[in-house]
Design a protein around this motif. Structure first.
Motif, short mmCIF file in Angstrom:
data_model
loop_
_atom_site.label_atom_id
_atom_site.label_comp_id
_atom_site.label_asym_id
_atom_site.label_seq_id
_atom_site.Cartn_x
_atom_site.Cartn_y
_atom_site.Cartn_z
N LYS A 18 2.29 -1.68 -2.15
CA LYS A 18 3.54 -1.57 -1.41
C LYS A 18 3.92 -0.09 -1.20
O LYS A 18 3.75 0.74 -2.08
N ASP A 19 4.45 0.19 -0.03
CA ASP A 19 4.90 1.53 0.34
C ASP A 19 3.78 2.58 0.32
O ASP A 19 4.04 3.75 0.07
N GLN A 20 2.56 2.14 0.56
CA GLN A 20 1.45 3.08 0.65
C GLN A 20 0.94 3.13 2.07
O GLN A 20 0.87 2.12 2.76
N ASP A 21 0.56 4.29 2.51
CA ASP A 21 0.08 4.52 3.86
C ASP A 21 -1.45 4.61 3.84
O ASP A 21 -1.99 5.53 3.23
N PRO A 22 -2.16 3.68 4.49
CA PRO A 22 -3.62 3.75 4.49
C PRO A 22 -4.15 5.05 5.08
O PRO A 22 -5.17 5.57 4.64
N ARG A 23 -3.46 5.61 6.06
CA ARG A 23 -3.90 6.88 6.64
C ARG A 23 -3.89 7.99 5.60
O ARG A 23 -4.79 8.83 5.55
N LYS A 24 -2.87 8.00 4.78
CA LYS A 24 -2.77 9.03 3.74
C LYS A 24 -3.87 8.85 2.70
O LYS A 24 -4.46 9.82 2.23
N PHE A 25 -4.17 7.59 2.38
CA PHE A 25 -5.25 7.31 1.42
C PHE A 25 -6.59 7.83 1.97
O PHE A 25 -7.32 8.53 1.27
#
Length: 63
Positions: free
Chosen positions: A47-54
């Motif tokens: 939750k609240d995680q951005d796949p692009r940032k990962f």
């Protein structure tokens, strides 16, 4: 506002760990364009995680 990615704080083994999970995917071919994020289960699992940032973190980790 979200925190910026701090390269010096990234785990240097992250790329190898993720590549191992993805059968040796070569991240040097990744353009971090975000096209893969449309169907990414990562955002559903964390939750609240951005796949692009990962993906950007994985791409930034030194080889």
């Amino acid at each position: 506002m979200r925190e910026p990615i701090r390269v010096k704080n990234l785990d240097p083994t992250l790329r190898e760990e993720i590549a191992g999970l993805l059968n040796g995917y070569d991240f040097s071919n990744c353009l971090t364009c975000g096209m893969c994020t449309a169907g990414c289960i990562y955002s559903d699992l964390h939750k609240d995680q951005d796949p692009r940032k990962f993906i950007r973190k994985v791409a930034l980790v030194s080889q």
